[in-house]
Design a protein around this motif. Sequence first.
Motif, PDB file in Angstrom:
ATOM      1  N   VAL A 148       0.835  -1.210   0.000  1.00 27.31           N
ATOM      2  CA  VAL A 148       0.000   0.000   0.000  1.00 27.31           C
ATOM      3  C   VAL A 148       0.864   1.252   0.000  1.00 27.31           C
ATOM      4  O   VAL A 148       0.592   2.216  -0.733  1.00 27.31           O
ATOM      5  CB  VAL A 148      -0.946  -0.010   1.216  1.00 27.31           C
ATOM      6  N   LEU A 149       1.917   1.247   0.818  1.00 30.09           N
ATOM      7  CA  LEU A 149       2.769   2.424   0.922  1.00 30.09           C
ATOM      8  C   LEU A 149       3.605   2.663  -0.334  1.00 30.09           C
ATOM      9  O   LEU A 149       3.781   3.804  -0.763  1.00 30.09           O
ATOM     10  CB  LEU A 149       3.698   2.297   2.132  1.00 30.09           C
ATOM     11  N   ARG A 150       4.113   1.593  -0.942  1.00 34.13           N
ATOM     12  CA  ARG A 150       5.102   1.757  -2.001  1.00 34.13           C
ATOM     13  C   ARG A 150       4.558   1.577  -3.415  1.00 34.13           C
ATOM     14  O   ARG A 150       5.205   1.977  -4.376  1.00 34.13           O
ATOM     15  CB  ARG A 150       6.268   0.777  -1.778  1.00 34.13           C
ATOM     16  N   ARG A 151       3.375   0.991  -3.533  1.00 36.82           N
ATOM     17  CA  ARG A 151       2.889   0.672  -4.872  1.00 36.82           C
ATOM     18  C   ARG A 151       1.525   1.272  -5.195  1.00 36.82           C
ATOM     19  O   ARG A 151       0.953   0.930  -6.219  1.00 36.82           O
ATOM     20  CB  ARG A 151       2.801  -0.859  -5.043  1.00 36.82           C
ATOM     21  N   THR A 152       1.004   2.101  -4.320  1.00 38.35           N
ATOM     22  CA  THR A 152      -0.305   2.695  -4.585  1.00 38.35           C
ATOM     23  C   THR A 152      -0.219   4.214  -4.513  1.00 38.35           C
ATOM     24  O   THR A 152       0.701   4.783  -3.909  1.00 38.35           O
ATOM     25  CB  THR A 152      -1.362   2.215  -3.565  1.00 38.35           C
ATOM     26  N   GLY A 153      -1.203   4.867  -5.116  1.00 38.86           N
ATOM     27  CA  GLY A 153      -1.256   6.316  -5.073  1.00 38.86           C
ATOM     28  C   GLY A 153      -1.428   6.839  -3.661  1.00 38.86           C
ATOM     29  O   GLY A 153      -0.882   7.887  -3.302  1.00 38.86           O
ATOM     30  N   TYR A 154      -2.183   6.097  -2.855  1.00 39.79           N
ATOM     31  CA  TYR A 154      -2.380   6.524  -1.466  1.00 39.79           C
ATOM     32  C   TYR A 154      -1.047   6.549  -0.716  1.00 39.79           C
ATOM     33  O   TYR A 154      -0.751   7.501   0.012  1.00 39.79           O
ATOM     34  CB  TYR A 154      -3.354   5.579  -0.763  1.00 39.79           C
ATOM     35  N   GLY A 155      -0.240   5.510  -0.893  1.00 38.91           N
ATOM     36  CA  GLY A 155       1.051   5.463  -0.218  1.00 38.91           C
ATOM     37  C   GLY A 155       1.948   6.616  -0.631  1.00 38.91           C
ATOM     38  O   GLY A 155       2.646   7.213   0.201  1.00 38.91           O
ATOM     39  N   ARG A 156       1.929   6.955  -1.920  1.00 42.42           N
ATOM     40  CA  ARG A 156       2.752   8.076  -2.392  1.00 42.42           C
ATOM     41  C   ARG A 156       2.283   9.393  -1.777  1.00 42.42           C
ATOM     42  O   ARG A 156       3.095  10.288  -1.521  1.00 42.42           O
ATOM     43  CB  ARG A 156       2.724   8.131  -3.917  1.00 42.42           C
ATOM     44  N   LYS A 157       0.981   9.496  -1.528  1.00 42.26           N
ATOM     45  CA  LYS A 157       0.467  10.706  -0.875  1.00 42.26           C
ATOM     46  C   LYS A 157       0.973  10.805   0.555  1.00 42.26           C
ATOM     47  O   LYS A 157       1.306  11.893   1.028  1.00 42.26           O
ATOM     48  CB  LYS A 157      -1.062  10.686  -0.888  1.00 42.26           C
TER      49      LYS A 157
ATOM     50  N   TRP B 285      -7.962  14.624   4.532  1.00 44.38           N
ATOM     51  CA  TRP B 285      -8.451  13.252   4.438  1.00 44.38           C
ATOM     52  C   TRP B 285      -7.301  12.251   4.568  1.00 44.38           C
ATOM     53  O   TRP B 285      -7.425  11.232   5.257  1.00 44.38           O
ATOM     54  CB  TRP B 285      -9.189  13.036   3.132  1.00 44.38           C
ATOM     55  N   THR B 286      -6.190  12.516   3.921  1.00 47.63           N
ATOM     56  CA  THR B 286      -5.048  11.604   4.005  1.00 47.63           C
ATOM     57  C   THR B 286      -4.542  11.507   5.438  1.00 47.63           C
ATOM     58  O   THR B 286      -4.255  10.416   5.944  1.00 47.63           O
ATOM     59  CB  THR B 286      -3.919  12.067   3.074  1.00 47.63           C
ATOM     60  N   ARG B 287      -4.445  12.646   6.116  1.00 48.13           N
ATOM     61  CA  ARG B 287      -4.006  12.634   7.513  1.00 48.13           C
ATOM     62  C   ARG B 287      -4.971  11.840   8.386  1.00 48.13           C
ATOM     63  O   ARG B 287      -4.556  11.055   9.251  1.00 48.13           O
ATOM     64  CB  ARG B 287      -3.895  14.067   8.033  1.00 48.13           C
ATOM     65  N   THR B 288      -6.264  12.035   8.152  1.00 43.66           N
ATOM     66  CA  THR B 288      -7.261  11.332   8.950  1.00 43.66           C
ATOM     67  C   THR B 288      -7.165   9.827   8.755  1.00 43.66           C
ATOM     68  O   THR B 288      -7.207   9.048   9.719  1.00 43.66           O
ATOM     69  CB  THR B 288      -8.673  11.812   8.575  1.00 43.66           C
ATOM     70  N   THR B 289      -7.015   9.393   7.515  1.00 45.90           N
ATOM     71  CA  THR B 289      -6.941   7.950   7.256  1.00 45.90           C
ATOM     72  C   THR B 289      -5.686   7.338   7.851  1.00 45.90           C
ATOM     73  O   THR B 289      -5.702   6.173   8.273  1.00 45.90           O
ATOM     74  CB  THR B 289      -6.978   7.675   5.745  1.00 45.90           C
ATOM     75  N   VAL B 290      -4.603   8.093   7.910  1.00 45.99           N
ATOM     76  CA  VAL B 290      -3.377   7.577   8.523  1.00 45.99           C
ATOM     77  C   VAL B 290      -3.609   7.290  10.007  1.00 45.99           C
ATOM     78  O   VAL B 290      -3.199   6.235  10.525  1.00 45.99           O
ATOM     79  CB  VAL B 290      -2.211   8.569   8.333  1.00 45.99           C
ATOM     80  N   PHE B 291      -4.282   8.188  10.701  1.00 47.14           N
ATOM     81  CA  PHE B 291      -4.573   7.953  12.110  1.00 47.14           C
ATOM     82  C   PHE B 291      -5.573   6.815  12.281  1.00 47.14           C
ATOM     83  O   PHE B 291      -5.522   6.091  13.292  1.00 47.14           O
ATOM     84  CB  PHE B 291      -5.079   9.236  12.769  1.00 47.14           C
ATOM     85  N   MET B 292      -6.474   6.639  11.324  1.00 46.50           N
ATOM     86  CA  MET B 292      -7.400   5.509  11.376  1.00 46.50           C
ATOM     87  C   MET B 292      -6.647   4.191  11.227  1.00 46.50           C
ATOM     88  O   MET B 292      -6.917   3.224  11.938  1.00 46.50           O
ATOM     89  CB  MET B 292      -8.457   5.647  10.274  1.00 46.50           C
ATOM     90  N   ILE B 293      -5.674   4.154  10.309  1.00 46.62           N
ATOM     91  CA  ILE B 293      -4.853   2.946  10.144  1.00 46.62           C
ATOM     92  C   ILE B 293      -4.056   2.673  11.410  1.00 46.62           C
ATOM     93  O   ILE B 293      -3.954   1.525  11.868  1.00 46.62           O
ATOM     94  CB  ILE B 293      -3.912   3.114   8.934  1.00 46.62           C
ATOM     95  N   CYS B 294      -3.498   3.720  12.002  1.00 47.09           N
ATOM     96  CA  CYS B 294      -2.678   3.555  13.209  1.00 47.09           C
ATOM     97  C   CYS B 294      -3.502   2.951  14.340  1.00 47.09           C
ATOM     98  O   CYS B 294      -3.075   1.989  14.998  1.00 47.09           O
ATOM     99  CB  CYS B 294      -2.102   4.904  13.626  1.00 47.09           C
ATOM    100  N   SER B 295      -4.689   3.485  14.575  1.00 42.76           N
ATOM    101  CA  SER B 295      -5.518   2.978  15.676  1.00 42.76           C
ATOM    102  C   SER B 295      -6.070   1.588  15.373  1.00 42.76           C
ATOM    103  O   SER B 295      -6.246   0.773  16.281  1.00 42.76           O
ATOM    104  CB  SER B 295      -6.668   3.958  15.948  1.00 42.76           C
ATOM    105  N   THR B 296      -6.342   1.312  14.101  1.00 37.58           N
ATOM    106  CA  THR B 296      -6.790  -0.029  13.728  1.00 37.58           C
ATOM    107  C   THR B 296      -5.703  -1.055  14.016  1.00 37.58           C
ATOM    108  O   THR B 296      -5.975  -2.143  14.555  1.00 37.58           O
ATOM    109  CB  THR B 296      -7.169  -0.078  12.240  1.00 37.58           C
ATOM    110  N   MET B 297      -4.457  -0.723  13.668  1.00 37.88           N
ATOM    111  CA  MET B 297      -3.360  -1.636  13.948  1.00 37.88           C
ATOM    112  C   MET B 297      -3.113  -1.756  15.457  1.00 37.88           C
ATOM    113  O   MET B 297      -2.705  -2.810  15.947  1.00 37.88           O
ATOM    114  CB  MET B 297      -2.078  -1.173  13.248  1.00 37.88           C
ATOM    115  N   ALA B 298      -3.381  -0.682  16.212  1.00 41.86           N
ATOM    116  CA  ALA B 298      -3.277  -0.762  17.669  1.00 41.86           C
ATOM    117  C   ALA B 298      -4.298  -1.756  18.209  1.00 41.86           C
ATOM    118  O   ALA B 298      -4.014  -2.518  19.142  1.00 41.86           O
ATOM    119  CB  ALA B 298      -3.480   0.614  18.300  1.00 41.86           C
ATOM    120  N   ALA B 299      -5.499  -1.755  17.610  1.00 44.79           N
ATOM    121  CA  ALA B 299      -6.530  -2.710  18.026  1.00 44.79           C
ATOM    122  C   ALA B 299      -6.100  -4.140  17.745  1.00 44.79           C
ATOM    123  O   ALA B 299      -6.247  -5.034  18.592  1.00 44.79           O
ATOM    124  CB  ALA B 299      -7.840  -2.399  17.303  1.00 44.79           C
ATOM    125  N   VAL B 300      -5.546  -4.369  16.550  1.00 43.35           N
ATOM    126  CA  VAL B 300      -5.088  -5.715  16.189  1.00 43.35           C
ATOM    127  C   VAL B 300      -3.974  -6.159  17.131  1.00 43.35           C
ATOM    128  O   VAL B 300      -3.971  -7.290  17.633  1.00 43.35           O
ATOM    129  CB  VAL B 300      -4.606  -5.738  14.726  1.00 43.35           C
TER     130      VAL B 300
END
Length: 422
Positions: free
Chosen positions: A280-289, A309-324
């Motif tokens: 996701v980080l290295r091969r997608t447009g979102y990762g490049r953002k 929006w990009t900043r918000t989704t990054v924090f959503m990913i961070c907290s989701t991984m914290a849950a996992v």
Amino acid sequence: MPTGGVNAPVPVAAEATPAVDPRLIVRQEGVKGYLGEFKRRISSGELGSLPVVLALIVIWAVFGSLNSSFLSAQNLSNLSQQIVGTGMIAIGVVFVLLLGEIDLSVGSVSGLCAAIFAVMDVTHGVNQWVALVCAILGGTLVGLVHGFFFARIGVPAFVVTLAGNLGWNGLMLQVLGASGTVNLSGKDIVSRLYSTIYGQQAAAYGLATAGVALFLGAALLDTRRRRAAGVPSRPATDIALRTAVLAVVAYLAAYTLNQYKGLPLALLVFLVFIVVLDFVLRRTGYGRKVFALGGNIEGARRAGINVPWTRTTVFMICSTMAAVGGLFLAAQIQSASQTSGGGNLLMNAIAAAVIGGTSLFGGRGSTWSALLGALVISSIQSGMNIQGLSNAIQFMITGAVLLAAVVIDSLARRTQKAAGRA
């Protein structure tokens, strides 16, 4: 007719040579190119994962010489399971650090989500899959709240997540209720994800084979795409060498795991998360953002990136991984309690991301940093436990390693600026 007229031919330098990006020398000059590239990267501060790999080798060599049981198949296999919880949280921290920000709530979020699962599954008898999804979505919702206040309202991430660290810890205590502890049954989906070990030797060797094949396929595909686009690509010898090194590491790890019990499912899940999110980080447009925001937020905004929006989704990913990660940590101790997410978990998760090579200044890092950093921290703790050293000594040494990682990062960044690479 004057020689400077409009029809005069423009002189062309017969011996002019096209400029060559120095980063492509390694792909053109074989062994000599590797040496030149290595010197260039060192001189320009592009150290990558080299410091942490060297540190891990030194740590294993020191503790292995002090006590042979440290490098035993049993201890290394246990390490591969123990790093999963903290490592999962560290993956999310990597995303936030790529923005040049910090999340101080991941420990509390992990404890809250573990409590949600335990209470729903054990206390209320909710279907365990429903409880699992609710716990993970709880982490996502927490990240959305953090992202809203940070990206939309403009509250500094440090303040938002510090407040979250207190608030979510209080909510966790409320969810757990008067007892303060909910023991898992050991037969739930989370416990089985952590405790399941595939004893067949084909499982570990199969994973190693799949990993090497995936790497080789991705390298060949990248080479074909580059050649089709008319840009320099890695030669076959370069790809073969990299694949051979990866194969040695992968099959050695598989052999070690098979010498004890086999391949832990928790490690497999951890590696899947690393590979998918690295893609996701290295091969997608979102990762490049995400990388663009960490490198130059104003430039990213002018390029048309939706910064909030990009900043918000990054924090959503961070907290989701914290849950996992919190779920795996709960499965490791077979309970969710008032101490879940506490102690030095927050510092270990952040330290794992930084020690693994993710820059505190943003714009540089990888999900593989979580694996390397977690290995370093867990190896230090395991080695000192075997030696019988106190927690005080462990904290001091771990703190020193974290400081060393930040110093190396700062010096590398300064060197990159001097070389015009930052």
